[in-house]
Design a protein around this motif. Sequence first.
Motif, PDB file in Angstrom:
ATOM      1  N   TRP A   2     -26.848   9.218  -0.768  1.00 55.46           N
ATOM      2  CA  TRP A   2     -26.172   7.827  -1.728  1.00 55.46           C
ATOM      3  C   TRP A   2     -25.475   8.865  -2.808  1.00 55.46           C
ATOM      4  CZ3 TRP A   2     -28.770   3.393  -4.009  1.00 55.46           C
ATOM      5  CH2 TRP A   2     -27.926   2.351  -4.394  1.00 55.46           C
ATOM      6  N   CYS A   3     -25.958   8.980  -3.495  1.00 58.30           N
ATOM      7  CA  CYS A   3     -25.282  10.141  -5.271  1.00 58.30           C
ATOM      8  C   CYS A   3     -24.109  11.341  -4.586  1.00 58.30           C
ATOM      9  CB  CYS A   3     -26.668  10.683  -5.429  1.00 58.30           C
ATOM     10  SG  CYS A   3     -27.863   9.848  -6.670  1.00 58.30           S
ATOM     11  N   ALA A   4     -24.715  12.216  -3.130  1.00 57.08           N
ATOM     12  CA  ALA A   4     -23.303  12.809  -2.866  1.00 57.08           C
ATOM     13  C   ALA A   4     -22.071  12.016  -2.410  1.00 57.08           C
ATOM     14  CB  ALA A   4     -24.157  13.637  -1.497  1.00 57.08           C
TER      15      ALA A   4
ATOM     16  N   ALA B 141     -15.740  10.604  -6.396  1.00 52.53           N
ATOM     17  CA  ALA B 141     -15.307  10.048  -7.408  1.00 52.53           C
ATOM     18  C   ALA B 141     -14.432  11.446  -7.296  1.00 52.53           C
ATOM     19  CB  ALA B 141     -16.220  10.517  -8.279  1.00 52.53           C
ATOM     20  N   ASP B 142     -14.416  12.229  -6.462  1.00 44.37           N
ATOM     21  CA  ASP B 142     -13.516  13.680  -6.853  1.00 44.37           C
ATOM     22  C   ASP B 142     -12.937  13.679  -5.216  1.00 44.37           C
ATOM     23  OD1 ASP B 142     -12.094  15.845  -7.542  1.00 44.37           O
ATOM     24  OD2 ASP B 142     -14.000  17.553  -8.148  1.00 44.37           O
ATOM     25  N   PRO B 143     -12.525  13.015  -4.761  1.00 39.42           N
ATOM     26  CA  PRO B 143     -12.258  14.102  -3.394  1.00 39.42           C
ATOM     27  C   PRO B 143     -11.558  14.407  -2.396  1.00 39.42           C
ATOM     28  CG  PRO B 143     -10.717  11.874  -4.232  1.00 39.42           C
ATOM     29  CD  PRO B 143     -11.663  11.959  -4.953  1.00 39.42           C
TER      30      PRO B 143
ATOM     31  N   LEU C 245     -27.843  16.527  -9.502  1.00 40.08           N
ATOM     32  CA  LEU C 245     -26.376  16.207  -7.987  1.00 40.08           C
ATOM     33  C   LEU C 245     -25.574  16.412  -9.207  1.00 40.08           C
ATOM     34  CD1 LEU C 245     -27.086  14.469  -5.413  1.00 40.08           C
ATOM     35  CD2 LEU C 245     -27.552  16.862  -5.556  1.00 40.08           C
ATOM     36  N   ARG C 246     -24.716  15.704  -9.619  1.00 39.92           N
ATOM     37  CA  ARG C 246     -24.014  15.847 -10.628  1.00 39.92           C
ATOM     38  C   ARG C 246     -23.740  17.359 -11.801  1.00 39.92           C
ATOM     39  NH1 ARG C 246     -24.728  12.246 -14.461  1.00 39.92           N
ATOM     40  NH2 ARG C 246     -23.452  10.656 -12.409  1.00 39.92           N
ATOM     41  N   ASN C 247     -24.958  17.454 -12.213  1.00 37.62           N
ATOM     42  CA  ASN C 247     -25.173  18.908 -13.015  1.00 37.62           C
ATOM     43  C   ASN C 247     -24.432  19.731 -11.467  1.00 37.62           C
ATOM     44  OD1 ASN C 247     -26.498  20.567 -14.814  1.00 37.62           O
ATOM     45  ND2 ASN C 247     -27.055  21.836 -14.193  1.00 37.62           N
TER      46      ASN C 247
END
Length: 245
Positions: free
Chosen positions: A102-104, A110-112, A141-143
Amino acid sequence: MSTEREARLQQQLEAADKRLQVLMHGISHDLRAPLRAIDGFAARLSRQLQANDDPAAIESLARISATSARMAGLMDGLLELARAGSVELRPMPVDVSLLADWCAAELQDADPGREAVIEVQQGLEVIGDERLLKTLLAQLLRNAWRFSATRPRVQIDVSGTRDGNGLALVVRDHGIGFEMTYAEKMLEPFQRLHGSDDGAGDGIGLAIADTIVSRHGGHIRAESVPGEGATFHVRLQDLPMPEAR
């Protein structure tokens, strides 16, 4: 511990929680109002200025807007950190693999424009608070995504093993990495090992992750080789399930 001492400790904890709630309310309301006003005035002045007016003034207004946006992001991070440490835990069986997927997907949506490969081992499970574990994975994951900003492709691997009454989770990226000398400091609020050009955020995300892991009876250990990426080892203990009524 005596009953009287337990009661006194409980009162102290409740008082501390109340003070934290007041602080959170102040951050979300009283501090946001003047920040919105500053941003609004800067935007209005920017619209009034023409391109042939003072370029320095236009640039200064753009910096004011960018700074107010950064301040708003810092306040959001502080609120998230406070919630992570105070929200009531709701233990349940959690599909960690599903949360990671989900997070991925959120990062890629957000950054396609970024080429990314995020591999998630399926079947990772733990008994914990699903909302907090979602936040944990989002921060990790954002990090990894941010510190892969200078790479032609984002590559992140999420794996783990069940052992005993918990989950050993591993999040590995192939980004710029960091010097191990600073590994312990990176879990403290506002500690940044890189500049914004390398993908550094507000310096709160890993502190949020560490708080959530601590509330699940575990710990985070990071290892890295500069230029070769970073690996976060996360230990999560199963939380006790509430008794059926």
